[in-house]
Design a protein around this motif. Sequence first.
Motif, PDB file in Angstrom:
ATOM      1  N   GLN A 200      -6.990 -20.471  28.920  1.00 31.76           N
ATOM      2  CA  GLN A 200      -8.006 -20.758  29.930  1.00 31.76           C
ATOM      3  C   GLN A 200      -9.249 -21.385  29.297  1.00 31.76           C
ATOM      4  N   GLY A 201      -9.693 -22.493  29.874  1.00 34.70           N
ATOM      5  CA  GLY A 201     -10.861 -23.200  29.380  1.00 34.70           C
ATOM      6  C   GLY A 201     -10.609 -24.072  28.176  1.00 34.70           C
ATOM      7  N   LEU A 202      -9.357 -24.195  27.729  1.00 34.13           N
ATOM      8  CA  LEU A 202      -9.021 -24.984  26.538  1.00 34.13           C
ATOM      9  C   LEU A 202      -8.112 -26.140  26.910  1.00 34.13           C
ATOM     10  N   ASP A 203      -8.066 -27.131  26.042  1.00 32.41           N
ATOM     11  CA  ASP A 203      -7.109 -28.222  26.179  1.00 32.41           C
ATOM     12  C   ASP A 203      -5.762 -27.709  25.682  1.00 32.41           C
ATOM     13  N   ILE A 204      -4.834 -27.500  26.597  1.00 30.62           N
ATOM     14  CA  ILE A 204      -3.590 -26.831  26.244  1.00 30.62           C
ATOM     15  C   ILE A 204      -2.814 -27.592  25.177  1.00 30.62           C
ATOM     16  N   SER A 205      -2.708 -28.900  25.331  1.00 28.31           N
ATOM     17  CA  SER A 205      -1.910 -29.675  24.377  1.00 28.31           C
ATOM     18  C   SER A 205      -2.484 -29.568  22.955  1.00 28.31           C
ATOM     19  N   LYS A 206      -3.793 -29.675  22.816  1.00 23.79           N
ATOM     20  CA  LYS A 206      -4.409 -29.574  21.488  1.00 23.79           C
ATOM     21  C   LYS A 206      -4.369 -28.146  20.954  1.00 23.79           C
ATOM     22  N   GLU A 207      -4.656 -27.196  21.815  1.00 23.01           N
ATOM     23  CA  GLU A 207      -4.643 -25.806  21.373  1.00 23.01           C
ATOM     24  C   GLU A 207      -3.240 -25.353  20.981  1.00 23.01           C
ATOM     25  N   PHE A 208      -2.242 -25.843  21.688  1.00 26.30           N
ATOM     26  CA  PHE A 208      -0.875 -25.482  21.338  1.00 26.30           C
ATOM     27  C   PHE A 208      -0.508 -26.027  19.959  1.00 26.30           C
ATOM     28  N   ILE A 209      -0.928 -27.240  19.635  1.00 28.29           N
ATOM     29  CA  ILE A 209      -0.674 -27.814  18.308  1.00 28.29           C
ATOM     30  C   ILE A 209      -1.328 -26.958  17.225  1.00 28.29           C
ATOM     31  N   GLU A 210      -2.562 -26.559  17.462  1.00 29.24           N
ATOM     32  CA  GLU A 210      -3.270 -25.735  16.479  1.00 29.24           C
ATOM     33  C   GLU A 210      -2.585 -24.384  16.292  1.00 29.24           C
ATOM     34  N   ARG A 211      -2.158 -23.775  17.387  1.00 32.87           N
ATOM     35  CA  ARG A 211      -1.479 -22.482  17.282  1.00 32.87           C
ATOM     36  C   ARG A 211      -0.119 -22.640  16.610  1.00 32.87           C
ATOM     37  N   SER A 212       0.543 -23.741  16.867  1.00 31.29           N
ATOM     38  CA  SER A 212       1.841 -23.968  16.212  1.00 31.29           C
ATOM     39  C   SER A 212       1.657 -24.134  14.706  1.00 31.29           C
ATOM     40  N   LYS A 213       0.642 -24.867  14.300  1.00 27.68           N
ATOM     41  CA  LYS A 213       0.372 -25.035  12.868  1.00 27.68           C
ATOM     42  C   LYS A 213       0.021 -23.694  12.223  1.00 27.68           C
ATOM     43  N   GLU A 214      -0.787 -22.902  12.911  1.00 24.81           N
ATOM     44  CA  GLU A 214      -1.155 -21.595  12.383  1.00 24.81           C
ATOM     45  C   GLU A 214       0.065 -20.686  12.267  1.00 24.81           C
ATOM     46  N   HIS A 215       0.953 -20.785  13.231  1.00 16.92           N
ATOM     47  CA  HIS A 215       2.180 -19.984  13.185  1.00 16.92           C
ATOM     48  C   HIS A 215       3.058 -20.413  12.013  1.00 16.92           C
ATOM     49  N   GLN A 216       3.147 -21.701  11.782  1.00 17.59           N
ATOM     50  CA  GLN A 216       3.936 -22.180  10.642  1.00 17.59           C
ATOM     51  C   GLN A 216       3.328 -21.739   9.320  1.00 17.59           C
ATOM     52  N   ARG A 217       2.008 -21.730   9.199  1.00 14.20           N
ATOM     53  CA  ARG A 217       1.368 -21.262   7.966  1.00 14.20           C
ATOM     54  C   ARG A 217       1.664 -19.785   7.729  1.00 14.20           C
ATOM     55  N   ARG A 218       1.613 -18.998   8.783  1.00  9.72           N
ATOM     56  CA  ARG A 218       1.913 -17.575   8.624  1.00  9.72           C
ATOM     57  C   ARG A 218       3.368 -17.370   8.208  1.00  9.72           C
ATOM     58  N   MET A 219       4.261 -18.152   8.808  1.00  6.64           N
ATOM     59  CA  MET A 219       5.671 -18.023   8.440  1.00  6.64           C
ATOM     60  C   MET A 219       5.895 -18.400   6.981  1.00  6.64           C
ATOM     61  N   GLN A 220       5.246 -19.433   6.524  1.00  8.91           N
ATOM     62  CA  GLN A 220       5.383 -19.834   5.119  1.00  8.91           C
ATOM     63  C   GLN A 220       4.819 -18.771   4.178  1.00  8.91           C
ATOM     64  N   ASP A 221       3.692 -18.170   4.558  1.00 16.36           N
ATOM     65  CA  ASP A 221       3.117 -17.106   3.739  1.00 16.36           C
ATOM     66  C   ASP A 221       4.069 -15.916   3.648  1.00 16.36           C
ATOM     67  N   GLN A 222       4.706 -15.587   4.768  1.00 18.72           N
ATOM     68  CA  GLN A 222       5.649 -14.467   4.755  1.00 18.72           C
ATOM     69  C   GLN A 222       6.858 -14.772   3.869  1.00 18.72           C
ATOM     70  N   LYS A 223       7.307 -16.028   3.906  1.00 18.09           N
ATOM     71  CA  LYS A 223       8.432 -16.397   3.053  1.00 18.09           C
ATOM     72  C   LYS A 223       8.046 -16.303   1.575  1.00 18.09           C
ATOM     73  N   GLN A 224       6.876 -16.772   1.242  1.00 23.92           N
ATOM     74  CA  GLN A 224       6.441 -16.702  -0.152  1.00 23.92           C
ATOM     75  C   GLN A 224       6.267 -15.264  -0.614  1.00 23.92           C
ATOM     76  N   ARG A 225       5.737 -14.417   0.226  1.00 20.52           N
ATOM     77  CA  ARG A 225       5.594 -13.011  -0.127  1.00 20.52           C
ATOM     78  C   ARG A 225       6.968 -12.364  -0.306  1.00 20.52           C
ATOM     79  N   GLY A 226       7.907 -12.769   0.521  1.00 13.65           N
ATOM     80  CA  GLY A 226       9.264 -12.218   0.381  1.00 13.65           C
ATOM     81  C   GLY A 226       9.904 -12.632  -0.926  1.00 13.65           C
ATOM     82  N   ARG A 227       9.681 -13.861  -1.345  1.00 14.54           N
ATOM     83  CA  ARG A 227      10.227 -14.320  -2.603  1.00 14.54           C
ATOM     84  C   ARG A 227       9.585 -13.574  -3.775  1.00 14.54           C
TER      85      ARG A 227
END
Length: 357
Positions: A326-353
């Motif tokens: 609400q109150g945000l540009d959905i297309s841009k905010e979704f891209i930012e959240r997707s990038k943040e999600h990918q960074r978290r996933m990569q961090d979890q993979k590195q910690r697992g290794r």
Amino acid sequence: MSALVRSRTRMFSINSININRFSSSVTTGPSKESIISSSRILNDQPPSSPTQPPPAARAEKKSWNFLKYGLIAALTGGVATAGYATYAYSLDEIDHKTKAFRASANRSIGNASSSFDTFQAYLSSSAMAVPAKLVDLYIDWRRLTEEQVRSFTDPNSDKLLPDVHPLEQHVFTLVLDLDETLVYNDWKRERGWRTFKRPGVDAFLEHLAQFYEIVVFSGKPSTDVDPVVDRLDPKNCIRYRLSRGATRYVDGKHFRDLSMLNRDPKKVLYISAHALEDSLQSENCVSIKPWQGEVEDTALVDLIPFLEYVAKHAPADVRTVLASYQGLDISKEFIERSKEHQRRMQDQKQRGRLWRH
């Protein structure tokens, strides 16, 4: 002889003078007397009193005035009461509140009652008959009026779309506005009206038709909507078309009532350049920038990743997802959240290794 003639002539002249005097006195006398007597009669005559109507006519006039003003007062009171009832109560409430009153006017008089009770019941029923009949007429008039009003203000059906096919119960419904969302109507004096497609509309419809039930919902008449959609969608990606007859008319404006779609509101998204202005369910709305002919516009294409994500992951209630944007540009905010999600996933993979090493 001559002396005798002269004496007769003299006598004749004297008599003529006397006769003339007498005649002048006689002729002038009555004329003066008549004028004087006429003026005296006019001046001495007592003033005439105005003609008064008889007592019976005055009583009849008073009775008619009383009846006339009584009828005006009763009519004014009845109109005021009906106006207040229309403003303060619904038709069902009035029907419920006056049910006992109207039933008392139709109460039957038993044969076993005494003469006094029979007369009292008859008198009471007669006194209630006219007001009860007026209430019945008001209820019938209001019911007819409300039905006529609903035919203009309410959607033309309680279910704007047919029932969902059993194999498509999981499919989300994507409702799209037409003007300034998918197309733009432009008028110029040298060529008149012309309709332009928004950039990316073909790719948008073809791609999302794989995941959504697509519906066009416009506030214009069907005679204007159908020709535009026919040219806009030659591949029939749009399943249903809704026009002005399916809108709800409120305060001089046509609103899209998504609750009448015959679809689960948890699975409905409405995309429009004026979503919050022309929809009654703001929680289902996705606002998009109004398009007015800009060639570089990419708003539709930018929304595809978010809409595809929603269709594939099928959240339990899409309204909760939209509330987080609400109150945000959905297309841009979704891209930012997707990038943040990918960074978290990569961090979890590195910690697992590191943990395995």
